[in-house]
Scaffold this motif. Structure first.
Motif, PDB file in Angstrom:
ATOM      1  N   SER A  47       0.818  -1.213   0.000  1.00 38.26           N
ATOM      2  CA  SER A  47       0.000   0.000   0.000  1.00 38.26           C
ATOM      3  C   SER A  47       0.855   1.267   0.000  1.00 38.26           C
ATOM      4  CB  SER A  47      -0.933   0.005   1.206  1.00 38.26           C
ATOM      5  OG  SER A  47      -0.185  -0.066   2.399  1.00 38.26           O
TER       6      SER A  47
ATOM      7  N   GLY B 100       1.896   3.476  -2.553  1.00 35.16           N
ATOM      8  CA  GLY B 100       2.443   2.321  -3.240  1.00 35.16           C
ATOM      9  C   GLY B 100       1.486   1.720  -4.252  1.00 35.16           C
TER      10      GLY B 100
ATOM     11  N   GLY C 150      -0.304  -0.908  -4.262  1.00 33.24           N
ATOM     12  CA  GLY C 150      -1.597  -1.344  -3.739  1.00 33.24           C
ATOM     13  C   GLY C 150      -2.626  -0.231  -3.753  1.00 33.24           C
ATOM     14  N   SER C 151      -2.174   1.010  -3.527  1.00 34.84           N
ATOM     15  CA  SER C 151      -3.109   2.133  -3.466  1.00 34.84           C
ATOM     16  C   SER C 151      -3.543   2.581  -4.862  1.00 34.84           C
ATOM     17  CB  SER C 151      -2.499   3.299  -2.685  1.00 34.84           C
ATOM     18  OG  SER C 151      -1.502   3.955  -3.439  1.00 34.84           O
ATOM     19  N   VAL C 152      -2.736   2.290  -5.874  1.00 34.23           N
ATOM     20  CA  VAL C 152      -3.150   2.551  -7.261  1.00 34.23           C
ATOM     21  C   VAL C 152      -4.159   1.490  -7.693  1.00 34.23           C
ATOM     22  CG1 VAL C 152      -2.371   2.588  -9.673  1.00 34.23           C
ATOM     23  CG2 VAL C 152      -0.981   3.677  -7.884  1.00 34.23           C
TER      24      VAL C 152
ATOM     25  N   SER D 248      -8.092   4.915  -2.906  1.00 34.47           N
ATOM     26  CA  SER D 248      -6.639   4.935  -3.042  1.00 34.47           C
ATOM     27  C   SER D 248      -5.966   5.467  -1.776  1.00 34.47           C
ATOM     28  CB  SER D 248      -6.246   5.783  -4.255  1.00 34.47           C
ATOM     29  OG  SER D 248      -4.855   5.759  -4.419  1.00 34.47           O
TER      30      SER D 248
ATOM     31  N   CYS E  48      -6.461   3.162   1.199  1.00 31.85           N
ATOM     32  CA  CYS E  48      -5.516   2.034   1.135  1.00 31.85           C
ATOM     33  C   CYS E  48      -4.128   2.462   1.606  1.00 31.85           C
ATOM     34  CB  CYS E  48      -5.470   1.484  -0.282  1.00 31.85           C
ATOM     35  SG  CYS E  48      -4.221   0.190  -0.516  1.00 31.85           S
ATOM     36  N   SER E  49      -3.604   3.559   1.055  1.00 33.84           N
ATOM     37  CA  SER E  49      -2.226   3.942   1.394  1.00 33.84           C
ATOM     38  C   SER E  49      -2.091   4.322   2.863  1.00 33.84           C
ATOM     39  CB  SER E  49      -1.737   5.077   0.489  1.00 33.84           C
ATOM     40  OG  SER E  49      -2.524   6.234   0.639  1.00 33.84           O
TER      41      SER E  49
END
Lengths: 310, 310
Positions: A198, A209, A211-213, B216, B219-220
């Motif tokens: 993430s 990171g 994961g967040s995309v 997004s 998540c991050s």
């Protein structure tokens, strides 16, 4: 050795030498372990040279999909480290292998839509796959559904998979077209995520990171990707098989409990070493939780082991 | 009337007139109901005029945070519809109200970081709040942690909340700085999402929605926002209280089961009407599921009711 044993902090010369004796092969995560972005962590090269002098095998296993293996080789060279391409495994490479060997997509016929940087497209190209999206500069333009060259004449019917990963050029145009391909459905277009991380730790800052995309297009499409990077076992199996390794003598070295240490743990490697130079803290390394396994060893940074044992 | 009654499809003049008779007030979602982007759906104006001629009260309740109420008023005017600002409620306005009335942040002292478009910042400004981020053109520059004006001298210590919503100018710079504020933690910086909608239906295309932008940074950061748009009850309570409405005579009209219809259902309004001109299908409207409530009425598009009853 099992994960239920308390993690051993390497604090003496004897700890360090015992650690070296226990393994023949070391798998290294890169970001947060060897370097933070373009900042090489202290005594990293000395540590790698020490392993070489001890006759150990070394591989680099990174969830960073922004660079291809070829580009990673150059990055190592820029730090004065000579690494062969066969020593490098990236999540972009693992995703391309997955598309070719598991999904059985055919180079020259099937195409891939990429939400991500050059490291994915370059690995696909090496295998002969045509890809769309990725770093195409037309995606840097503002999005207009009636003008986008990726949409105005319809989607490309030969696209059979989306690979999504970290993209520093993320924008609405890229997210919108990725969504259109994902809306084609699982039977037509498969959904692969390079890795779950993430965040992307850099010197002084924790940044978004892969994961967040991926989370963004997973949300808009209502779909869940197959992840190819650590801790997925596909990557480990490729390495073990290619290098004919005895897993009981392999140590995974990383800075993340839920990817690196899990990777070594679930892969039943001989051991795992957590470094605290990236995302994790000593408190988390010692915690007993269902969320992630504990490492067998931990240390502030790799260079500390070099300092202790030199 | 309860949600367990089968949804009634409005197909005759009698159905239409019975529908009108049942309610004094109509709350309308906008995108997907009145228009798709800049495309006004057929007979929408005629339908609204019909309500006016019947003496009904009308409010517009949209999860679209990209425009302020003032800008919405102008959009209505561009279609030839005269709407008072008091008739308009947006998720950006609801988020600003939440920050002021629930979080008790203080205009002139506390600041808000915005990941989103002009509609959020303008509502905050109307209340006297200073905001950072949002449409600031410096965020359109490539992100470099050492050069970003939002990071190089540290974060602004007066930022006490992040409001995140749909942002067509989403990029890594915006995501990275938003993450830095969210990493300050719940005690220091609250996290508000304008609305959960994962997609944003436009003419011919389903595009990424606010939920996918918020996903997004959720998540991050590993954090979960408080959502202020539909189906959150804060927005409904404001409307009911401001206009002194009898909820049993209010109908919520929308194109989404999990936001609009849930909003009317959980708000215990007199009824709900689903239009199929946006994101939903007849099959989903009729399905019995735990995921979302069923509407009391449904119809292809608003203009169909006008056509039936003219």
């Amino acid at each position: 050795m099992t994960a239920s044993t308390d993690p051993v902090k390497i604090t003496t010369k004897e700890d360090g030498n015992a650690f070296f004796d226990k393994f023949d092969t070391f798998l290294f995560d890169c970001d947060g372990v060897l370097w933070l972005g373009n900042y090489l962590l202290p005594n990293t090269i000395e540590f790698l040279n020490k392993l070489e002098s001890l006759g150990k095998k070394v591989f680099f296993v990174t969830n960073n999909s922004t660079k291809s293996r070829e580009t990673y080789k150059k990055k190592f060279a820029s730090f004065g480290v000579d690494v062969k391409i066969e020593q490098i495994f990236t999540s972009g490479y693992a995703s391309a292998i997955y598309v070719r060997d598991f999904l059985k997509l055919q180079p020259g016929k099937d195409k891939i839509w990429v939400l991500g940087e050059a490291g994915i497209g370059e690995e696909l190209a090496t295998m002969g796959f045509e890809h769309l999206g990725g770093t195409d500069p037309r995606l840097n333009e503002s999005f207009n559904p009636n003008e986008s060259p990726f949409l105005k004449d319809g989607l490309d019917p030969n696209v059979r998979a989306v690979i999504a990963g970290l993209d520093h050029e993320i924008n609405y145009h890229r997210l919108a077209i990725t969504l259109q391909y994902l809306r084609e459905g699982e039977n037509k277009v498969k959904f692969i995520g390079t890795n779950i991380d993430s965040t992307f730790p850099q010197k002084d800052h924790i940044l978004p990171g892969a994961g967040s995309v991926i989370a963004s297009v997973a949300c808009s499409s209502g779909r869940t990707p197959i992840y190819c990077g650590k801790p997925n076992m596909n990557m480990l199996n490729s390495i073990v098989s290619a290098a004919k390794l005895d897993k009981s003598r392999v140590c995974m070295v990383g800075d993340r409990l839920n990817t690196d240490i899990r990777f070594g743990h679930e892969g039943k490697l001989g051991g795992t070493l957590l470094v605290l130079s990236g995302i994790e803290t000593e408190e988390r390394a010692l915690a007993i939780t269902e969320e992630y396994p504990r490492p067998n060893y931990y240390v502030g940074k790799l260079g500390d082991i070099y300092q202790l044992t030199k």
